[in-house]
Scaffold this motif. Sequence first.
Motif, PDB file in Angstrom:
ATOM      1  N   TRP A 162       0.839  -1.198   0.000  1.00  0.00           N
ATOM      2  CA  TRP A 162       0.000   0.000   0.000  1.00  0.00           C
ATOM      3  C   TRP A 162       0.876   1.251   0.000  1.00  0.00           C
ATOM      4  O   TRP A 162       1.996   1.242   0.520  1.00  0.00           O
ATOM      5  N   GLY A 206      -7.887   1.083   3.551  1.00  0.00           N
ATOM      6  CA  GLY A 206      -6.699   1.890   3.292  1.00  0.00           C
ATOM      7  C   GLY A 206      -6.665   3.185   4.078  1.00  0.00           C
ATOM      8  O   GLY A 206      -5.743   3.996   3.901  1.00  0.00           O
ATOM      9  N   PRO A 219      -3.687   0.266  -2.938  1.00  0.00           N
ATOM     10  CA  PRO A 219      -2.818  -0.860  -3.334  1.00  0.00           C
ATOM     11  C   PRO A 219      -1.883  -0.426  -4.459  1.00  0.00           C
ATOM     12  O   PRO A 219      -2.267   0.332  -5.353  1.00  0.00           O
TER      13      PRO A 219
END
Length: 222
Positions: A162, A206, A219
Amino acid sequence: MKRPGPLLTLLAGLVLGLFMLTLNATSGTKTASSSYSEASPSASQKTPPTPSATPSPSPTPSPSKPSVANANYAGRTDDDAASIAVSVRDGKAVAYFCDGRYKEAWLRGRVNNNGSMKLTAPNGAVLDGRIEQGKKITGTVKDEGRPYTFTADKAVKPSGLWRATAKVRGAKIDGGWIVLPNGRQTGIVTRDGKATSAPRIDPETGAVTVDGQQLTAQPVTP
């Protein structure tokens, strides 16, 4: 004086007839060889060659597709000093090497059809690795002259690599995170080039808070 007899007259007629018959046969008959010569075509005459067919152009081969499947991998170095994550897409790879404190490197490069790869980073770090049966990547990361051997297993989201970039309170923020299959996280956030340990992200969304501001990590793919 006596006249010639009938016998003489008959003999003379026979001689004359034989002479005329011989003359006609000689002047009116041609040999078989001369007749064949006139009837036969010229021996020098040749059959014209058959034109050869023009070969058709060969079809242009279509470019081969990479034989390595797209996938994400994440794991630790053998000495447990750092984490490594690799994302493979369409024959290219991006990797992140991070110890969670100050040491990190973003590496990129191509993946060969046999699964081998050599990735490089702007800071001089080099990753030499190989995908083994599509299940894991084994190899070595050399950073600042020190080699780190590692094994990165195939990872399924939310595990993997990430990244988040933004400006927070006038500072340029660049954060990288590695989420392992067991949920363990390793990451670094740099503020205008100064590295510190990264706060945890929500691996499902995220979401992460940096210096009081909420950011969203994404990602990473090549």
